[in-house]
Design an enzyme around this catalytic site. Structure first.
Site, PDB file in Angstrom:
ATOM      1  N   PHE A 180      39.914  35.440  42.878  1.00 28.81           N
ATOM      2  CA  PHE A 180      39.722  36.693  42.138  1.00 28.81           C
ATOM      3  C   PHE A 180      38.339  37.245  42.448  1.00 28.81           C
ATOM      4  CE2 PHE A 180      38.279  39.244  38.585  1.00 28.81           C
ATOM      5  CZ  PHE A 180      39.355  40.084  38.377  1.00 28.81           C
TER       6      PHE A 180
ATOM      7  N   ASP B 136      31.224  33.833  45.822  1.00 30.34           N
ATOM      8  CA  ASP B 136      31.321  34.702  44.653  1.00 30.34           C
ATOM      9  C   ASP B 136      31.044  33.825  43.437  1.00 30.34           C
ATOM     10  OD1 ASP B 136      32.179  36.026  42.393  1.00 30.34           O
ATOM     11  OD2 ASP B 136      34.010  36.823  43.287  1.00 30.34           O
TER      12      ASP B 136
ATOM     13  N   LYS C  53      28.494  38.995  35.542  1.00 27.34           N
ATOM     14  CA  LYS C  53      28.773  38.310  34.268  1.00 27.34           C
ATOM     15  C   LYS C  53      27.485  37.765  33.614  1.00 27.34           C
ATOM     16  CE  LYS C  53      33.683  37.780  34.493  1.00 27.34           C
ATOM     17  NZ  LYS C  53      34.398  37.662  35.757  1.00 27.34           N
TER      18      LYS C  53
HETATM   19  C1  LIG Z   1      34.946  38.711  36.708  1.00 27.96           C
HETATM   20  C2  LIG Z   1      34.897  38.402  38.144  1.00 27.96           C
HETATM   21  C3  LIG Z   1      34.741  39.409  39.119  1.00 27.96           C
HETATM   22  C4  LIG Z   1      34.729  40.877  38.761  1.00 27.96           C
HETATM   23  O1  LIG Z   1      33.607  41.207  38.014  1.00 27.96           O
HETATM   24  P1  LIG Z   1      33.572  42.635  37.270  1.00 27.96           P
HETATM   25  O2  LIG Z   1      32.194  42.706  36.703  1.00 27.96           O
HETATM   26  O3  LIG Z   1      34.649  42.591  36.239  1.00 27.96           O
HETATM   27  O4  LIG Z   1      33.831  43.667  38.304  1.00 27.96           O
HETATM   28  C5  LIG Z   1      34.610  39.023  40.436  1.00 27.96           C
HETATM   29  N1  LIG Z   1      34.638  37.734  40.798  1.00 27.96           N
HETATM   30  C6  LIG Z   1      34.797  36.740  39.896  1.00 27.96           C
HETATM   31  C7  LIG Z   1      34.793  35.332  40.369  1.00 27.96           C
HETATM   32  C8  LIG Z   1      34.942  37.039  38.543  1.00 27.96           C
HETATM   33  O5  LIG Z   1      35.120  36.053  37.653  1.00 27.96           O
END
Ligand SMILES: *Cc1c(COP(=O)(O)O)cnc(C)c1O
Length: 390
Positions: free
Chosen positions: A133, A218, A247
């Site tokens: 994701f 990520d 986050k």
């Molecule tokens: C939440 C998340 C995203 C997206 O972040 P947003 O601030 O909602 O755009 C991308 N990568 C990972 C691993 C995430 O948990």
């Protein structure tokens, strides 16, 4: 008990309960009717210091009275300080500040493609992973491996072949002349807290080095103390070429970062930007978050609460014959097994005053504030045991 749905003009993008949240403090959230909830979701692992932390409130208030946004065409003091600190604590060299995880990942994808054009003969494919994701923009959705996402807004952005997590051969099999990078979450969060093994992370680092590819991590969900170290890759003793954060880095406000090693940091003027990128209001919050989280004592506290939570969850596994516990630090999953409906349990928990998340039909995800207290962990375990008992 159930209040009617509030009148609203918001797009109906998610099934939401009727409660309207009005305030929070630490691990507790409160709705308009005065009901209090023990919050083990924290805005999806966003509020690393819990709700309404005084240091964040103070950073916002102070910076708001001084300078909110001189525009990204000028330097500002808060963002310089924040970028320098991120570079120092991550081991990477250069930082682009932005607003969301998806935006940071878009930047990572652009950076890798630019680097491929400059150094790899136009190679542009980024090997990504099934069930990964990376966010909700079209390119980030294309990089994600969430089932169904390949068709909802078709056509996808091409160039994101999918390998299988913890299967090095599946990555090797996808490498070709157009490959420029490998991109993954060190623990797949939305997939239900599925960790890449530390051996797999090390093997990927070695593979990328051997084949001249960029390793993009990520750490939007896993970064900034969530797994008990400041970054998850530190547990594997590797460093990525490109790193994305969001986050927890903002403690609840929209703040994200794209980091790169000098050798991979190849944007020219005009390649990358954004009206709100690097604004001092958000950077001030990032500095306040690092002041607290990036200390040995705080990170030791995360590991202590994690150990307590894992012991307690394993007791529930034994007592209720559940399937097991996964994850690291304060990003944990409780696999319930086929007899339990996680979505129904999340609803019953909410009615009982406990907020949990069910990323999969039989799986609960726990992502409390990193400063959750021992008492609050005990309280959560007691409430969860009562819910499982019923
Ligand atoms: C939440 C998340 C995203 C997206 O972040 P947003 O601030 O909602 O755009 C991308 N990568 C990972 C691993 C995430 O948990």
């Amino acid at each position: 008990m159930n209040s009617p749905h509030p009148e609203h003009a918001l797009m109906d993008i998610a099934a939401r309960p009727t409660a309207v949240m009005v305030r929070g403090s630490g691990s507790w959230l409160e709705d308009a009717e005065g009901r209090r909830y023990l919050d083990f979701v924290q805005g999806w692992a966003v509020n690393c210091l819990g709700h309404a932390h005084p240091a964040i409130a103070q950073a916002l208030a102070e910076q708001a009275t001084r300078l909110v946004n001189p525009s990204p065409a000028f330097f500002n003091d808060a963002s310089i300080r924040f970028a320098n600190r991120l570079a120092a604590c991550s081991g990477l060299d250069e930082v682009f500040l932005c607003n969301t995880g998806a935006e940071a990942n878009e930047g990572a994808i652009k950076l890798a493609r630019k680097w491929g054009r400059l150094h790899r003969n136009g190679a542009h494919e980024i090997i990504t992973f099934t069930d990964g994701f990376h966010g909700r923009t079209i390119a980030a959705m294309s990089a994600s491996g969430k089932p169904g996402w390949d068709t909802i807004f078709a056509p996808q952005v091409p160039g994101f072949p999918k390998a299988t997590l913890n299967d090095l051969a599946s990555v090797e099999a996808l490498i070709g002349p157009q490959t420029v990078a490998v991109m993954l979450e060190p623990i797949q969060g939305e997939a239900g807290v599925q960790p890449a093994t530390l051996d797999f992370l090390r093997a990927l680092r070695a593979l990328c080095d051997a084949r001249g590819l960029l390793l993009i991590l990520d750490e939007v969900q896993t970064g900034i103390g969530r797994t008990g170290t400041l970054f998850r890759y530190q547990a594997a003793e590797i460093t990525p070429d490109i790193l994305t954060l969001a986050k927890g880095i903002g403690g609840g406000v929209p703040l994200a970062a794209l980091l790169a090693r000098k050798s991979a940091s190849c944007f020219s003027h005009g390649d990358q930007g954004g009206t709100y990128c690097g604004n001092p209001l958000m950077a001030a919050v990032g500095n306040a978050v690092l002041d607290i989280v990036d200390t040995p004592a705080f990170l030791a506290g995360v590991r202590e609460r994690s150990a307590q939570l894992i012991v307690g969850l394993n007791e529930l596994v034994t007592r209720f014959d559940l399937a097991g516990v996964r994850g690291a630090g304060l990003l944990l999953a409780l696999e319930l097994g086929p007899r339990h409906d996680a979505t129904a349990l999340v609803q019953r928990a909410r009615e009982a005053g406990l907020l949990l998340n069910a990323p999969r039909p039989h799986c609960l995800r726990l992502m409390p504030a990193l400063n959750v207290s021992a008492d609050e962990v005990t309280q959560m375990l007691t409430m969860l045991a009562a819910l499982l008992q019923d």
